[in-house]
Scaffold this motif. Structure first.
Motif, short mmCIF file in Angstrom:
data_model
loop_
_atom_site.label_atom_id
_atom_site.label_comp_id
_atom_site.label_asym_id
_atom_site.label_seq_id
_atom_site.Cartn_x
_atom_site.Cartn_y
_atom_site.Cartn_z
N THR A 57 0.82 -1.21 0.00
CA THR A 57 0.00 0.00 0.00
C THR A 57 0.86 1.26 0.00
O THR A 57 2.01 1.24 0.45
CB THR A 57 -0.92 0.02 1.23
OG1 THR A 57 -1.73 1.19 1.21
CG2 THR A 57 -0.11 0.05 2.52
N ASP A 58 0.30 2.36 -0.51
CA ASP A 58 0.97 3.65 -0.41
C ASP A 58 0.33 4.52 0.67
O ASP A 58 0.59 5.71 0.75
CB ASP A 58 0.96 4.39 -1.75
CG ASP A 58 -0.45 4.80 -2.20
OD1 ASP A 58 -1.44 4.31 -1.59
OD2 ASP A 58 -0.57 5.58 -3.16
N ASN A 59 -0.50 3.91 1.51
CA ASN A 59 -1.19 4.65 2.57
C ASN A 59 -0.56 4.31 3.91
O ASN A 59 -0.52 3.15 4.32
CB ASN A 59 -2.67 4.29 2.56
CG ASN A 59 -3.49 5.22 3.43
OD1 ASN A 59 -3.10 5.49 4.57
ND2 ASN A 59 -4.60 5.70 2.93
N SER A 60 -0.10 5.33 4.63
CA SER A 60 0.64 5.14 5.87
C SER A 60 -0.16 4.42 6.95
O SER A 60 0.41 3.73 7.79
CB SER A 60 1.12 6.49 6.41
OG SER A 60 2.02 7.10 5.53
N GLN A 61 -1.48 4.58 6.97
CA GLN A 61 -2.24 3.95 8.04
C GLN A 61 -2.32 2.44 7.88
O GLN A 61 -2.72 1.74 8.80
CB GLN A 61 -3.64 4.56 8.16
CG GLN A 61 -4.54 4.38 6.97
CD GLN A 61 -5.85 5.13 7.19
OE1 GLN A 61 -6.42 5.12 8.28
NE2 GLN A 61 -6.32 5.79 6.16
N PHE A 62 -1.91 1.91 6.73
CA PHE A 62 -1.86 0.46 6.53
C PHE A 62 -0.44 -0.07 6.54
O PHE A 62 -0.18 -1.19 6.12
CB PHE A 62 -2.54 0.09 5.21
CG PHE A 62 -3.97 0.56 5.12
CD1 PHE A 62 -4.88 0.25 6.10
CD2 PHE A 62 -4.39 1.34 4.06
CE1 PHE A 62 -6.19 0.69 6.04
CE2 PHE A 62 -5.70 1.78 3.97
CZ PHE A 62 -6.61 1.46 4.97
N ARG A 63 0.51 0.77 7.00
CA ARG A 63 1.89 0.35 7.16
C ARG A 63 2.25 0.37 8.64
O ARG A 63 1.41 0.66 9.48
CB ARG A 63 2.82 1.26 6.35
CG ARG A 63 2.49 1.23 4.86
CD ARG A 63 3.44 2.09 4.03
NE ARG A 63 3.52 3.46 4.50
CZ ARG A 63 4.04 4.46 3.80
NH1 ARG A 63 4.52 4.21 2.60
NH2 ARG A 63 4.08 5.68 4.28
#
Length: 254
Positions: free
Chosen positions: A73-79
């Protein structure tokens, strides 16, 4: 610092049970956030707890989000990396008044949700920083393609100091820019500032927000709920290990 504005004391008072007779709405109004402890089978679901606060916000992913690791993902909340302090809503077409988070799985280390009270921030911040914040506006740009609902009027440009809707005092409403992370969810720039001036201001802001009397680091336990008033607190997340399971259910309302 006045103990009445020390976040360590505020966080202790902002706790209550999650049962049917919970005083969570009163504590939420008092502090701008509330922590609800598990209450077993009688605990109301997150959607019911959020219902008195407004209508569910329709993001690109729907109105209910499961926050956990998602490879690629490129979304921080899923990293698993840290997310700097911010308020929600600037990068979405719909306003966000309250954010509800329920812990389904807690990591064995890290992953704390960070909460900074405006009351604590304005009591602790240097007067020079406060005067600067009162006189600027900040432009925000989303870096996550296909996730946020685009604003037809363009990038939001908003002042970082706004009115607290409950007390009438000052509220911090800002997203801290963090150019050190090239994969960050958003960027922020003070209107009229050079790049170096911009970085210096956000470094100073970040230093104040890292003080324990300003920001509460909530270490999760399964079954807990954290509700935030997006107009009165800023929030973020501490990093956590890649092999740790961190799973939160989220509902936001407008």
């Amino acid at each position: 610092m006045d103990t009445g504005t020390d976040m360590r004391r505020l966080a202790a008072d902002a706790r209550c049970g999650r049962g049917p007779d919970s005083p969570y709405l009163e504590k939420l109004e008092r502090h701008g956030f509330v922590v609800l402890e598990p209450a077993g089978a009688e605990a109301p679901p997150l959607a019911d707890l959020m219902a008195p606060l407004g209508d569910p916000v329709p993001y690109g992913f729907g109105t209910t989000l499961v926050q956990e690791q998602r490879p690629g993902t490129d979304n921080s909340q899923f990293r698993t990396g840290a997310i700097p302090m911010h308020v929600d809503g600037y990068l979405n077409a719909h306003p966000v008044r309250y954010i509800g988070l329920e812990c389904l799985e807690a990591p064995y280390a890290g992953g704390e949700t960070l909460v900074a009270s405006s009351r604590a921030f304005f009591a602790a911040a240097p007067e020079g920083l406060l005067e600067t914040l009162r006189g600027i506006t900040v432009e925000y740009r989303s870096n996550v393609s296909g996730f946020y609902v685009e604003r037809p009027e363009g990038n939001p440009v908003v002042p970082p100091v706004q009115a607290d809707p409950v007390t009438g005092g000052e509220a911090l409403c800002v997203g801290v820019d963090y150019p050190e992370d090239p994969g960050r969810n958003f960027s922020a720039a003070v209107v009229g500032y050079t790049e170096e001036q911009n970085r210096a201001l956000f470094r100073e802001l970040d230093r104040v927000l890292r003080r324990p009397e300003v920001t509460y680091a909530h270490a999760w336990r399964a079954g807990q709920v954290l509700i935030l008033d997006n107009r009165r607190v800023v929030h973020g997340r501490a990093a956590y290990p890649a092999d740790a399971r961190r799973k939160l259910l989220r509902v936001s309302v407008s």
